[in-house]
Scaffold this active site. Structure first.
Site, mmCIF file in Angstrom:
data_model
loop_
_atom_site.group_PDB
_atom_site.id
_atom_site.type_symbol
_atom_site.label_atom_id
_atom_site.label_comp_id
_atom_site.label_asym_id
_atom_site.label_seq_id
_atom_site.Cartn_x
_atom_site.Cartn_y
_atom_site.Cartn_z
ATOM 1 N N TYR A 185 -38.943 -30.553 -29.964
ATOM 2 C CA TYR A 185 -39.252 -31.982 -29.787
ATOM 3 C C TYR A 185 -38.055 -32.741 -29.214
ATOM 4 O O TYR A 185 -38.186 -33.494 -28.242
ATOM 5 C CB TYR A 185 -39.685 -32.580 -31.126
ATOM 6 C CG TYR A 185 -40.033 -34.054 -31.072
ATOM 7 C CD1 TYR A 185 -41.228 -34.485 -30.514
ATOM 8 C CD2 TYR A 185 -39.168 -35.014 -31.605
ATOM 9 C CE1 TYR A 185 -41.552 -35.840 -30.476
ATOM 10 C CE2 TYR A 185 -39.482 -36.360 -31.567
ATOM 11 C CZ TYR A 185 -40.674 -36.783 -31.007
ATOM 12 O OH TYR A 185 -40.994 -38.122 -30.968
ATOM 13 N N LYS A 191 -37.749 -34.588 -25.435
ATOM 14 C CA LYS A 191 -37.522 -36.019 -25.196
ATOM 15 C C LYS A 191 -36.240 -36.231 -24.388
ATOM 16 O O LYS A 191 -36.153 -37.183 -23.601
ATOM 17 C CB LYS A 191 -37.476 -36.775 -26.529
ATOM 18 C CG LYS A 191 -38.814 -36.789 -27.287
ATOM 19 C CD LYS A 191 -39.923 -37.522 -26.538
ATOM 20 C CE LYS A 191 -41.156 -37.749 -27.420
ATOM 21 N NZ LYS A 191 -42.236 -38.468 -26.744
HETATM 22 N N1 LIG Z 1 -43.375 -43.162 -34.730
HETATM 23 C C1 LIG Z 1 -42.137 -43.257 -34.286
HETATM 24 O O1 LIG Z 1 -41.285 -43.974 -34.829
HETATM 25 C C2 LIG Z 1 -41.720 -42.516 -33.063
HETATM 26 C C3 LIG Z 1 -40.361 -42.271 -32.889
HETATM 27 C C4 LIG Z 1 -39.950 -41.656 -31.721
HETATM 28 C C5 LIG Z 1 -40.870 -41.336 -30.755
HETATM 29 N N2 LIG Z 1 -42.203 -41.560 -30.968
HETATM 30 C C6 LIG Z 1 -43.140 -41.221 -29.893
HETATM 31 O O2 LIG Z 1 -44.145 -42.214 -29.830
HETATM 32 C C7 LIG Z 1 -45.339 -41.644 -29.242
HETATM 33 C C8 LIG Z 1 -46.541 -41.994 -30.106
HETATM 34 O O3 LIG Z 1 -46.408 -41.339 -31.355
HETATM 35 P P1 LIG Z 1 -46.941 -41.947 -32.727
HETATM 36 O O4 LIG Z 1 -45.771 -42.104 -33.606
HETATM 37 O O5 LIG Z 1 -47.836 -43.109 -32.457
HETATM 38 O O6 LIG Z 1 -47.744 -40.678 -33.282
HETATM 39 P P2 LIG Z 1 -49.312 -40.409 -33.521
HETATM 40 O O7 LIG Z 1 -49.913 -41.510 -34.319
HETATM 41 O O8 LIG Z 1 -49.366 -39.020 -34.036
HETATM 42 O O9 LIG Z 1 -49.941 -40.506 -32.052
HETATM 43 C C9 LIG Z 1 -49.753 -39.491 -31.100
HETATM 44 C C10 LIG Z 1 -50.819 -39.695 -30.043
HETATM 45 O O10 LIG Z 1 -50.620 -38.731 -28.988
HETATM 46 C C11 LIG Z 1 -51.877 -38.128 -28.741
HETATM 47 N N3 LIG Z 1 -51.761 -36.821 -28.115
HETATM 48 C C12 LIG Z 1 -51.144 -35.709 -28.569
HETATM 49 N N4 LIG Z 1 -51.280 -34.700 -27.696
HETATM 50 C C13 LIG Z 1 -52.022 -35.202 -26.658
HETATM 51 C C14 LIG Z 1 -52.526 -34.657 -25.457
HETATM 52 N N5 LIG Z 1 -52.312 -33.384 -25.107
HETATM 53 N N6 LIG Z 1 -53.208 -35.471 -24.607
HETATM 54 C C15 LIG Z 1 -53.438 -36.756 -24.925
HETATM 55 N N7 LIG Z 1 -53.025 -37.325 -26.073
HETATM 56 C C16 LIG Z 1 -52.324 -36.541 -26.924
HETATM 57 C C17 LIG Z 1 -52.546 -38.050 -30.100
HETATM 58 O O11 LIG Z 1 -53.928 -37.771 -29.984
HETATM 59 P P3 LIG Z 1 -54.764 -37.064 -31.189
HETATM 60 O O12 LIG Z 1 -55.144 -38.158 -32.151
HETATM 61 O O13 LIG Z 1 -55.924 -36.474 -30.470
HETATM 62 O O14 LIG Z 1 -53.857 -36.037 -31.823
HETATM 63 C C18 LIG Z 1 -52.245 -39.466 -30.586
HETATM 64 O O15 LIG Z 1 -53.120 -40.377 -30.006
HETATM 65 C C19 LIG Z 1 -45.062 -40.154 -29.112
HETATM 66 O O16 LIG Z 1 -44.684 -39.852 -27.779
HETATM 67 C C20 LIG Z 1 -43.890 -39.923 -30.063
HETATM 68 O O17 LIG Z 1 -43.118 -38.807 -29.699
HETATM 69 C C21 LIG Z 1 -42.636 -42.119 -32.109
#
Ligand SMILES: NC(=O)c1ccc[n+]([C@@H]2O[C@H](COP(=O)([O-])OP(=O)(O)OC[C@H]3O[C@@H](n4cnc5c(N)ncnc54)[C@H](OP(=O)(O)O)[C@@H]3O)[C@@H](O)[C@H]2O)c1
Length: 247
Positions: free
Chosen positions: A166, A170
């Site tokens: 991961y 990134k």
């Molecule tokens: N939360 C944080 O503080 C944080 C910190 C650093 C980075 N991020 C980044 O923020 C972004 C959103 O993450 P989140 O925290 O909101 O997590 P999340 O709630 O788990 O959402 C992830 C989203 O990505 C979708 N996804 C995964 N694989 C996919 C694919 N092959 N094609 C299309 N959609 C796909 C998931 O769909 P499904 O529902 O179908 O699985 C879900 O809608 C990510 O890029 C993550 O790395 C988040």
């Protein structure tokens, strides 16, 4: 110039978490939202929630790991508009937190397919629509763990997590952002992390089993700021909700 009613945005992975909140917030500005979701029923449920809030939203089935799905998404978006003003490459996969000595190419590939190849696949497919905008913006949703500065800072908790797929995905996305920004100066490419690097915080979502300290609204502050940049705004930056951060 486009006004709010005419501004169009596609958010990938927008059926939940930060993607859904981004779609909600940009839709609340009056923008036309294309809500990408790899699962149609989850995407439709999310879109219905936004429709009930008077947001102009269309669900677009979109798996960022599939060339065919991405090509179909372009076709579907084209049925509604001849221009895309903003692309938010938000879809992300966390992998299984495997340490370097145990990681397999399969683990790496699964994470990279979504976090690295996905944003490239989607960006390139939507370039013709982005180029038709008078202020095109691409927001890459990266992570603090993709920052060399953060991972080499012993005070950062993430520095002690011996994870490979991961974080390196990134870091690759960060370089990809800068390479696009330099190669395509007419389009703004900026990377963000949803948390606050200085305060070691991140946003509570399914990805981290809701252990984050920030709300999804706080976690999308940087995304919304970069998505709404004016024509004279910056490109090739890496920021969190507090401002610029080190690569
Ligand atoms: N939360 C944080 O503080 C944080 C910190 C650093 C980075 N991020 C980044 O923020 C972004 C959103 O993450 P989140 O925290 O909101 O997590 P999340 O709630 O788990 O959402 C992830 C989203 O990505 C979708 N996804 C995964 N694989 C996919 C694919 N092959 N094609 C299309 N959609 C796909 C998931 O769909 P499904 O529902 O179908 O699985 C879900 O809608 C990510 O890029 C993550 O790395 C988040």
């Amino acid at each position: 110039m486009t006004n709010n009613e005419q501004t169009t945005v596609l958010v990938t992975g927008a059926n939940k978490g930060l993607g859904l909140e981004t779609a909600r917030r940009l839709g609340a500005l009056g923008w036309t939202v294309f809500l990408g979701s790899r699962d149609e029923s989850r995407g439709r449920a999310a879109a219905d929630t936004l429709l009930s809030q008077d947001i102009k939203v269309t669900m677009i089935p979109l798996d960022v790991t599939s060339d065919a799905s991405v090509a179909n998404a372009v076709r579907l978006v084209r049925e509604h508009t001849d221009r895309l003003d903003v692309l938010v490459n938000n879809a992300g996969a966390s992998g299984h937190a495997v340490p370097p000595a145990e990681v397999t190419p399969e683990e790496l590939h699964g994470v990279y397919d979504t976090n690295v190849y996905g944003p490239v696949r989607v960006t390139n497919a939507f370039l013709p629509l982005l180029r038709a905008s008078d202020n095109p913006r691409v927001v890459m949703v990266s992570s603090a763990v993709g920052s060399f500065a953060a991972i080499t800072d012993p005070d950062q908790p993430a520095a002690k997590l011996h994870e490979l797929a991961y974080s390196s995905s990134k870091a690759a996305l960060n370089m990809i952002t800068v390479r696009y920004a330099h190669a395509l100066p007419d389009i703004k490419f900026n990377a963000i992390t949803p948390g606050e690097v200085a305060n070691h915080t991140f946003a509570a979502t399914d990805m981290n089993h809701h252990t984050g300290q920030l709300t999804v609204t706080e976690g999308t502050d940087a995304i919304v700021r970069l998505a709404t940049l004016a024509p004279d705004g910056p490109t090739a930056t890496f920021t969190d909700r507090l401002g610029p951060i080190s690569w």
